[in-house]
Write an enzyme that holds these catalytic residues in place. Structure first.
Site, PDB file in Angstrom:
ATOM      1  N   ASP A 174       0.816  -1.223   0.000  1.00  0.00           N
ATOM      2  CA  ASP A 174       0.000   0.000   0.000  1.00  0.00           C
ATOM      3  C   ASP A 174       0.850   1.275   0.000  1.00  0.00           C
ATOM      4  OD1 ASP A 174      -2.127  -1.857   0.448  1.00  0.00           O
ATOM      5  OD2 ASP A 174      -1.785  -1.702   2.604  1.00  0.00           O
ATOM      6  N   GLU A 223     -11.686   0.081  -3.198  1.00  0.00           N
ATOM      7  CA  GLU A 223     -10.805   0.576  -2.131  1.00  0.00           C
ATOM      8  C   GLU A 223      -9.612   1.287  -2.765  1.00  0.00           C
ATOM      9  OE1 GLU A 223      -9.497  -2.848   0.042  1.00  0.00           O
ATOM     10  OE2 GLU A 223      -8.374  -3.684  -1.634  1.00  0.00           O
TER      11      GLU A 223
END
Length: 370
Positions: free
Chosen positions: A64, A273
């Site tokens: 991420d 997301e």
């Protein structure tokens, strides 16, 4: 670990081999390689065969990646994956991260420095569990680390921690941002001085529990589906002190080519997301992950609030279930930071990478096939 095999007699070797090999596969390990970066994108080796961009660090697992340029240098704020021993499930409980490291590099392809732990769950007063994908912003001489974390009631909230240095350590505020929820904060500073936070994630990210504006604990932990409107990411403008929302939380609408809102069943285009916003030639590019269809896609609008019109795929599926990214401009070129599971082969033990982001003359993004 492997050299220990040669000190064992044959019977002991046969008994120990499965355990030893499993241990080697589950550790990023300094035995594999020293920390460092490879030049981005596919290159040719001496045989002419192509290979992919390489992990930026190998001695810890990272995912991420939120990348930013501060003072002419690239700083990366990733999740820190580790083997927590939590059984894998659809809610993502096995993504049990508990601290953040900060990475930096002076040039793409140059040496990557790991600055160590910048924030730990034990130092967050309201902490429950699971430090997921963070982001960082700079304003008023201070660096602000935004992080999603489940509180003591197991509800994801977004917190903020501050530091005078981009590498931390960061000190967390005593409580999460009022009105915040779900996961994946991404902060964008516009040219007019306003700063916006984009956030939200379906399924384990709990966004589907907030469709009415209030938390519904009875809502099932699964992605919305059907012919109703897709559940959109959220956006809120931040206060001048960067620690609060200065306005209402708004839902982002993504439109198809005919100007109609995307449907929940449109799993190859709708938001899931990992939202990110960047600006190019006066237009706002909202990019995100489609989750269970494993694509990084983007939509374009004329306002930071949207609506955004879907335009195409940035990156096709990587190795591993999740996909998450950030996009920056550095020394006249654009780059995308992302992750896959090259080092471990396990979806919860990932490694960050970078490759160049290219555009067509009309501003559209050229699709990357990792």
């Amino acid at each position: 670990m492997l050299r220990n095999l040669f000190t064992l007699r044959r019977p002991a070797l046969l008994l120990a081999l499965p355990t030893l090999l499993a241990a080697c596969q589950s550790q990023p390990a300094q035995q594999q390689a020293a920390t460092g970066a490879a030049a981005p994108g596919a290159k040719a080796d001496s045989t002419g065969k192509k290979y992919l961009a390489q992990p930026l660090v190998r001695d810890i697992y990272t995912a991420d990646p939120s990348a930013h340029v501060f003072n002419g240098k690239i700083y990366i704020y990733p999740s820190h994956d580790f083997e927590a021993g939590v059984p894998e499930n659809d809610n993502g409980d096995h993504f049990a991260m508990r601290d953040y490291h900060v990475l930096s590099l002076d040039s793409i392809g140059g040496k990557v420095t790991d600055h160590g732990v910048a924030l730990d769950t034990k130092d967050i007063p309201w902490a429950g569990r699971q430090l997921w994908a963070p982001d960082v912003a700079f304003k008023n001489g201070t660096y602000y680390l935004y992080f999603p974390l489940k509180d003591k009631q197991d509800v994801f909230r977004i917190g903020v921690a501050t530091s005078p240095s981009p590498t931390g350590p960061f000190k967390a505020e005593a409580a999460p941002i009022a009105g915040s929820f779900s996961i994946d904060p991404a902060v964008f500073a516009d040219t007019d001085g306003k700063t916006y936070m984009y956030f939200g994630g379906l399924w384990g990210g709990q966004l589907q529990r907030w469709v009415t504006g209030k938390y519904n604990a009875a809502a099932p932990d699964k992605k919305p589906d059907g012919n109703g409107p897709a559940v959109g990411a959220r956006v809120a403008v931040l206060s001048p002190d960067m620690k609060h929302f200065a306005g209402p939380v708004k839902e982002i609408t993504i439109l198809d080519s005919l100007g109609k809102p995307l449907l929940a069943s449109d799993s190859k285009h709708r938001f899931f997301e990992g939202g990110w916003l960047h600006k190019y030639q006066g237009k706002y590019y909202f990019s995100y992950s489609t989750g269970d269809t494993h694509l990084l896609v983007y939509a374009v609008g004329t306002s930071p609030y949207g609506p955004f019109t879907y335009k195409g795929v940035i990156m096709k599926p990587v190795e591993g279930w999740t996909t998450h990214h950030s996009i920056i401009e550095f020394k006249g070129k654009w780059y995308i930071f992302y992750h896959d599971t090259q080092l471990s082969g396990k979806t919860w033990l990932r490694n960050v990478k970078v490759t160049e982001l290219k555009r067509n003359p009309d501003g559209s993004i050229v699709t990357i096939t990792p």
